[in-house]
Motif scaffolding. Structure first.
Motif, short mmCIF file in Angstrom:
data_model
loop_
_atom_site.label_atom_id
_atom_site.label_comp_id
_atom_site.label_asym_id
_atom_site.label_seq_id
_atom_site.Cartn_x
_atom_site.Cartn_y
_atom_site.Cartn_z
N SER A 40 11.34 7.72 37.14
CA SER A 40 10.13 7.22 36.50
C SER A 40 9.82 8.02 35.24
N PRO A 41 9.04 7.47 34.31
CA PRO A 41 8.62 8.25 33.13
C PRO A 41 7.88 9.52 33.52
N ASP A 42 7.09 9.48 34.61
CA ASP A 42 6.38 10.69 35.05
C ASP A 42 7.36 11.79 35.42
N ARG A 43 8.46 11.42 36.08
CA ARG A 43 9.45 12.43 36.42
C ARG A 43 10.11 12.97 35.16
N LEU A 44 10.41 12.10 34.21
CA LEU A 44 11.01 12.57 32.96
C LEU A 44 10.13 13.61 32.29
N LEU A 45 8.81 13.37 32.27
CA LEU A 45 7.88 14.32 31.65
C LEU A 45 7.81 15.62 32.46
N SER A 46 7.73 15.49 33.77
CA SER A 46 7.58 16.68 34.62
C SER A 46 8.82 17.58 34.56
N GLU A 47 9.97 17.01 34.23
CA GLU A 47 11.20 17.79 34.18
C GLU A 47 11.48 18.38 32.80
N CYS A 48 10.54 18.24 31.88
CA CYS A 48 10.72 18.77 30.53
C CYS A 48 10.39 20.25 30.50
N VAL A 49 11.22 21.02 31.16
CA VAL A 49 11.14 22.48 31.22
C VAL A 49 12.56 23.01 31.04
N PRO A 50 12.73 24.30 30.75
CA PRO A 50 14.10 24.83 30.62
C PRO A 50 14.89 24.61 31.91
N PRO A 51 16.17 24.28 31.81
CA PRO A 51 16.99 24.07 33.00
C PRO A 51 17.14 25.35 33.80
N PRO A 52 17.56 25.24 35.06
CA PRO A 52 17.68 26.43 35.93
C PRO A 52 18.48 27.57 35.31
N ARG A 53 19.52 27.23 34.57
CA ARG A 53 20.36 28.27 33.94
C ARG A 53 19.53 29.16 33.02
N PHE A 54 18.45 28.62 32.44
CA PHE A 54 17.64 29.37 31.48
C PHE A 54 16.22 29.61 31.98
N ALA A 55 16.02 29.49 33.29
CA ALA A 55 14.68 29.67 33.85
C ALA A 55 14.19 31.11 33.75
N ASP A 56 15.09 32.05 33.79
CA ASP A 56 14.70 33.46 33.81
C ASP A 56 14.99 34.22 32.53
N VAL A 57 15.49 33.54 31.50
CA VAL A 57 15.80 34.25 30.26
C VAL A 57 14.51 34.62 29.53
N ARG A 58 14.56 35.70 28.80
CA ARG A 58 13.45 36.16 27.99
C ARG A 58 14.01 36.81 26.73
N PHE A 59 13.15 37.05 25.75
CA PHE A 59 13.62 37.74 24.55
C PHE A 59 14.25 39.09 24.91
N ALA A 60 13.68 39.77 25.92
CA ALA A 60 14.19 41.10 26.30
C ALA A 60 15.59 41.04 26.89
#
Length: 336
Positions: free
Chosen positions: A13-33
């Protein structure tokens, strides 16, 4: 028992498409540091510093007037930042890090996911929904046809007018988007309008994913792939031809949901691709696999022979090289 991807028909659904607009798991924990600029590549440290400073501003709550208009005249500061560079230099790491430090509401997606979202919502609803965001990060920004050029130019223009900050990555400079794939000169005005939204920052360096690695691992046998798929938890196993025919029946916006619950992907009888449409679908699937860090095991041809020489010299060359880079990394992970 191995999972059969060919039998899957996800409903997204479009709602799921919007809710999933976050960094993928591979980049969930990356930070500038956690970004490590390569020695001898000063552009990496320079871009890191620029983004850290921009992140400090974006960490503040959104105000009625856009921050860049308060800080300096509109003509000296642009509403977005654009990270240009080759494969594997950390552009996505930096983009996701900017998203993580920024105050919401915020959105993170690939360019393909953005065009799919606009298609699902319609332009008017997409502008209304996305104008509420403080920051929109767009990974793998690339235009492949005139329709996308006009669509995204119009969308970003309206979002910038609404005060939305933009950040994007690509391996193609914004004034070169679409070059080699359609008559870009006919759409020069639209392309220049896109380029005008961004402060372009170049990141140099080699592809870290292949440092010290062979070009591609040796393929498995059909029997070995089938046995591993049966023995490993949540592993799929499909014949290559069956898989790419099935992908043609699914909208690319569903490829992420298509992989739900899959921990390893097995493909038998990998073959050289001769159809550009099939090749581009495989590119999208490779991106979704890489986002989710799903290892690959396969038989048939080595991965570096998946795309024939004419494709690697054509207008979609950069897409295919990115897909190869990612698939080879996932295939090495599948050897463990």
């Amino acid at each position: 028992m191995a999972i059969r991807l060919v039998g899957r028909q996800p409903d997204v659904s479009p709602d799921r498409l919007l809710s999933e607009c976050v960094p993928p798991p591979r980049f969930a924990d990356v930070r500038f540091a956690t970004y490590r600029p390569a020695a001898g590549e000063p552009s990496q440290a320079e871009v890191l510093g620029v983004l850290v400073e921009r992140g400090k501003v974006l960490a503040e709550p959104r105000r009625e007037k856009s921050w860049w208009r308060r800080k300096a005249p509109a003509e000296t500061l642009k509403p977005g930042i654009y990270l240009d560079g080759g494969f594997g230099v950390g552009k996505t790491h930096l983009l996701a890090s900017l998203w993580h430090v920024s105050a919401g509401p915020k959105m993170y997606c690939t360019f393909v996911e953005l065009t799919n979202l606009v298609g699902a919502l319609g332009m008017r609803n997409a502008v209304e929904a996305l104008s509420a965001y403080r920051l929109i990060c767009i990974d793998e920004f690339e235009l492949d046809d005139p329709g996308d050029t006009v669509l995204i130019s119009r969308l970003l223009r309206q979002l910038v007018d609404a005060g939305v900050q933009l950040a994007a990555t690509s391996n193609t400079l914004p004034d070169k988007l679409g070059e080699g794939r359609f008559q870009a000169v006919d759409f020069l005005r639209e392309i220049q309008a896109l380029a005008g939204h961004f402060d372009v920052r170049r990141i140099d360096g080699p592809d870290y994913r292949h440092r010290g690695l062979p070009v591609a691992p040796e393929p498995w046998t059909d029997a070995a792939v089938e046995q591993a798929a049966a023995a490993r938890p949540n592993t799929s196993c499909d014949h290559f031809v069956d898989l790419y025919h099935h992908l043609g029946e699914l909208h690319p916006s569903k490829y992420g949901a298509f992989l739900d619950g899959v921990e390893t992907i097995g493909i038998t009888d990998l073959r050289e691709l001769t159809d550009e449409n099939i090749a581009l679908r495989l590119v999208v699937l490779a991106d979704r696999m890489y986002d989710r860090d799903i290892p690959l095991i396969h038989s048939g041809l080595p991965l570096d022979r998946l795309f024939p020489a004419p494709m690697l010299k054509g207008g979609y060359r950069k897409k295919y090289l990115r897909a190869l880079s990612r698939l080879i990394a996932l295939a090495h992970a599948g050897m463990d």
